[in-house]
Design an enzyme around this catalytic site. Structure first.
Site, PDB file in Angstrom:
ATOM      1  N   ASN A  10     -39.450 -51.270  11.645  1.00 54.96           N
ATOM      2  CA  ASN A  10     -39.014 -52.279  10.673  1.00 54.96           C
ATOM      3  C   ASN A  10     -39.696 -53.582  11.063  1.00 54.96           C
ATOM      4  O   ASN A  10     -39.296 -54.221  12.030  1.00 54.96           O
ATOM      5  CB  ASN A  10     -37.486 -52.411  10.722  1.00 54.96           C
ATOM      6  N   LYS A  12     -39.708 -56.304   9.579  1.00 53.85           N
ATOM      7  CA  LYS A  12     -38.963 -57.502   9.147  1.00 53.85           C
ATOM      8  C   LYS A  12     -39.930 -58.490   8.488  1.00 53.85           C
ATOM      9  O   LYS A  12     -40.883 -58.059   7.833  1.00 53.85           O
ATOM     10  CB  LYS A  12     -38.172 -58.099  10.317  1.00 53.85           C
ATOM     11  N   HIS A  96     -29.436 -53.297   5.974  1.00 53.76           N
ATOM     12  CA  HIS A  96     -29.714 -53.834   7.310  1.00 53.76           C
ATOM     13  C   HIS A  96     -28.756 -54.998   7.597  1.00 53.76           C
ATOM     14  O   HIS A  96     -28.420 -55.764   6.698  1.00 53.76           O
ATOM     15  CB  HIS A  96     -31.171 -54.289   7.397  1.00 53.76           C
ATOM     16  N   SER A 214     -33.084 -53.016  20.029  1.00 54.38           N
ATOM     17  CA  SER A 214     -33.825 -53.211  21.282  1.00 54.38           C
ATOM     18  C   SER A 214     -34.354 -51.912  21.880  1.00 54.38           C
ATOM     19  O   SER A 214     -34.350 -51.735  23.106  1.00 54.38           O
ATOM     20  CB  SER A 214     -32.957 -53.974  22.301  1.00 54.38           C
TER      21      SER A 214
HETATM   22  P1  13P Z   1     -35.108 -54.812  17.519  1.00 56.45           P
HETATM   23  O1  13P Z   1     -35.756 -53.498  17.879  1.00 56.45           O
HETATM   24  O2  13P Z   1     -36.062 -55.957  17.512  1.00 56.45           O
HETATM   25  O3  13P Z   1     -33.869 -55.051  18.324  1.00 56.45           O
HETATM   26  O4  13P Z   1     -34.617 -54.675  15.981  1.00 56.45           O
HETATM   27  C1  13P Z   1     -33.893 -53.569  15.607  1.00 56.45           C
HETATM   28  C2  13P Z   1     -33.765 -53.563  14.146  1.00 56.45           C
HETATM   29  O5  13P Z   1     -33.074 -54.394  13.569  1.00 56.45           O
HETATM   30  C3  13P Z   1     -34.497 -52.543  13.389  1.00 56.45           C
HETATM   31  O6  13P Z   1     -34.108 -52.516  12.054  1.00 56.45           O
END
Ligand code: 13P
Length: 251
Positions: A10, A12, A96, A214
């Site tokens: 993801n 983002k 999400h 994470s």
């Molecule tokens: P991180 O791996 O950066 O913690 O993000 C997890 C996440 O929100 C995936 O959708």
């Protein structure tokens, strides 16, 4: 039906057009042949181009990170399921915690988004998960159970068979604080038991349930080794091809 192991990234709101193209190319060129399904969840602007980059690789699929709940119309700035489908999108990440937190989405709205994504022949990746205070109060299984029921219980078995679930404890997202493999397994088992109650054993056993929060090359193997963890939804570590590929190689 056998459930799939999935490493989904993801991105983002990261990666401009050229950076996204280069990242997708690096993932394609470094990927080892395997049965693991790799999914790239990119901002809208990349979808069409990256669809072209991955189109000859059978185990890489494309995901969007959101979608509007209506078919079309006067919704300035929004993107519809039909538009995503026309760009070659296979999966849509829905619900999400960042959409819930910053854009006020709740499970009733997410249920409508799930419906329209399914109607257009794509697969929802439905995200659920509790905040820290809920876990500290010992209410995490109850809350996640409610999320899952509100968003998914109305589906038919055939529809549910198209859904991927991602458990993402909010306190583990982008914090460097990962759920222990035991905490992840316990929640995934709980989610699968709810799916079994609603949809029967065959569908529940075939549903991929991903862990997110994470996940890094150093902890993926231990988390993915849990019997009810079928892979990960990866944020930060999906922005670096070598890390993401190492995670995809951790099953
Ligand atoms: P991180 O791996 O950066 O913690 O993000 C997890 C996440 O929100 C995936 O959708």
């Amino acid at each position: 039906m056998e459930r799939k192991q999935i490493a989904a990234g993801n991105w983002k709101m990261n990666m401009d057009y050229n950076e996204g193209r280069d990242l997708a190319k690096a993932v394609v060129s470094g990927l080892q042949p395997s049965d693991v399904l790799v999914v790239l969840g990119t901002p809208y602007i990349h979808l069409k181009n990256i669809n072209g980059i991955i189109k000859d690789v059978s185990n890489i699929k494309l995901a969007a990170q959101n979608c509007h709940q209506e078919e079309n119309g006067a919704y300035t700035g929004e993107v519809s399921a039909a538009m995503l489908k026309s760009c070659g999108v296979d999966f849509v990440i829905l619900g999400h915690s960042e959409r819930r937190e910053y854009f006020g989405e709740d499970d009733k709205l997410i249920a409508r988004k799930i419906d329209i994504v399914l109607r257009h022949g794509m697969q929802p990746i439905y995200c659920c998960g509790e905040k820290l205070e809920v876990r500290e109060a010992g209410k995490h299984e109850e809350l996640v159970g409610e999320q899952v029921k509100t968003a998914l219980a109305h589906l038919t078995k055939e529809q549910m068979a198209q859904v991927v679930v991602a458990y993402e404890p909010v306190w583990a997202i982008g914090t460097g604080k990962t759920a222990t493999p035991g905490q992840a397994q316990q929640m995934h088992k709980h989610i699968r038991s709810i799916l079994r109650e609603k949809f029967g054993k065959e569908v529940a056993d075939a549903t991929s349930i991903l862990y997110g929060g994470s996940v890094k090359p150093g902890n993926a193997r231990e988390i993915f080794a849990q019997p009810d963890v079928d892979g990960g939804l990866i944020g930060g570590a999906a922005l670096k091809a070598s890390d993401f590929l190492a995670i995809a190689d951790s099953f």
